[in-house]
Design a protein around this motif. Sequence first.
Motif: not given
Lengths: 295, 150, 201
Positions: A143-153
């Motif tokens: 039921m919640g949200t979170k920040w996730v890694l989308a990309n790395v440079y």
Amino acid sequence: MKTNSKFLVVVLALFSTSGVAAQGVTYDEGNEFILAETKQVNQFFRRFNGEEDYEGKRFSTNDPRYQQADMRRMYISNLFDNLDAGMVDSLKGSFIYTVTREKDPKFLNHRRNDWYAQLDVIIKYEKKERPCTLFLKMERENMGTKWVLANVYFKPFITLFKGVDFFGGAAQASVDESSPYLHPKSHEINFINLKKAFTRLDEIEKYAANEYNPDFLTLFIYELKRGNAEFLEVKNLKFHFFQIDNWYFEVSKVNRKSTNSGWLITELMRVAEKDKEILRKYIFFHENNHLPYSP
Amino acid sequence: MHQPKRYLSVYILALMALFSCKASNQASKTDQVDDPDGQVISSADVIMVDKRLKDMLESYFDMFSEMDQEDTATRDAKMAEVFEYFNSPDTPVFLVLYNREGKRYYDKPMTITDYIYYLNDTRQAPHTIRTLKLDETQTKIMRVELAVKQ
Amino acid sequence: MAYRILFCLFICGLIIVDGMPGIAQGAGEYFEEETMDPDQKIKVDSMAMEKIRDLSKYIGIIGNKSTPFSEANRVVARALELFADGSVIGVSTLDKKEVKQYEIKTYFERLMALSYDKVKIEWFDIQYISDLEQTPDGKYVGVVTIYQKFEGSQNDALVYKDVTKKDITIYVERKMMQVEGMDIDFWDVLLGDIVVSETML
């Protein structure tokens, strides 16, 4: 219009004092700057959407002021970094008009995955401190949200994969006559030619399938797990918003003693929806968008 | 140049109106406990508050909140004195935050010892006693329920 | 600005091909979230502010030299109870050259060692309380921003003074416990990681 923004600052300052007097609270000198500052990204969203009063108190959804267009216009006009001459008033005006139109107003929603946090970080890689950029986005879980890694440079990764064009040139490159390949009868000779192929380290990715796409996030996690990379600290943080149709903007923190400070729009561009994917790749992969790397 | 300025003055007027009516509908929501039934709890084993006991304990609470923080000896002596009224120094204290649809929502429970330290450390006595539950002998307090002072 | 021009130049010179290397994107997916009702939020917000005020009072006691050692230790333990396990505090100065990060316990121990004769913490009248967001494990999380003036003095002379902005994580979780057969439904409010930054004021 230039006088406008100055004028608005005065208006905002006036507000702070009138608000204060009404509450019977005496503010120290300088407090009007804190009051005006967009103190959290949360406040950026709520001011943009017109969902709180000037002191940061949430409006209930049935309050007549909730998302009120005139108030939003005032808030948003002070959500731009007004000292950035690059964002011309006509562009800002057009943006404000688009998002506050009575007929079809546009609001920001932090629970969508079309805004990104860009973190310029320092990692220790091969015993040296190196700049690296992480991109995070919102994702739902339960039921919640979170920040996730989308990309790395990370420059060393990019350098190793210089044969790959992240902006769409890869397909063209593969038809280049000089590209190495494993000939179609290799299977008849037990792929004995592989050993040779794997010595051509510069071009090794050219033996990969068309759909092959190096994934720097995997590399990054791998290097962390192997102990070759160690995360040290976050140096800088900003946000990329793709939420408003045909617009892109960047939000970063402006630290100054002013009524125009805190989390503000520091870049504003008209970008057609069809071009947004290219812009996203540009932000993710183009070296202009990353801390300089000195070997 | 005149046009935008005029536009702005309309803003100012409109916004002055908006903000000046920043009204009581916000304030009314911040009431701490919206239970009109005061100190009565309709459970058979909980007694209504003994007014004398309540006043006495509340005056102790006020005293701890005003006591000199460096004089820990006096504080500890007074704590021992108060504990005489309780089943144990670990007697639970519950703070009712609000009532909603007949249900009470509390702050994290603590012991009477921690509560007295809280009063002394934070220099405030912001709560009033709602109910006190006594043991079978009707002499020692087994449980305290507090509410935020209105 | 440079950014804008570079991107425009870039986009002009670009040939768009199908099946470009991409990053998994779901454009504009929206997540509906269960939220607390506004009245509950207001109560929980004020609870969170209370905890922060308590913390600041504890800091005042811990940093005060006249507080006996055993008392300071007791108050450190109380202050630690306000925090979720593993919480850290990051302190950054205006030049941003260095961001120091401490375990919250270490931060209190350092404060004890500073030994000012007197510690005065003044609150600004302005604070900002974010919306509470639900986390994947069903808790709620928010951030409260406060501004404080800290003054430490020795022998009646002011030796250290700063004005800082503090962004404090708040975790809120609804819990149940049984006491003598009675259900107690309570809000467990814990403080989490803190970022302290010097302000321009």
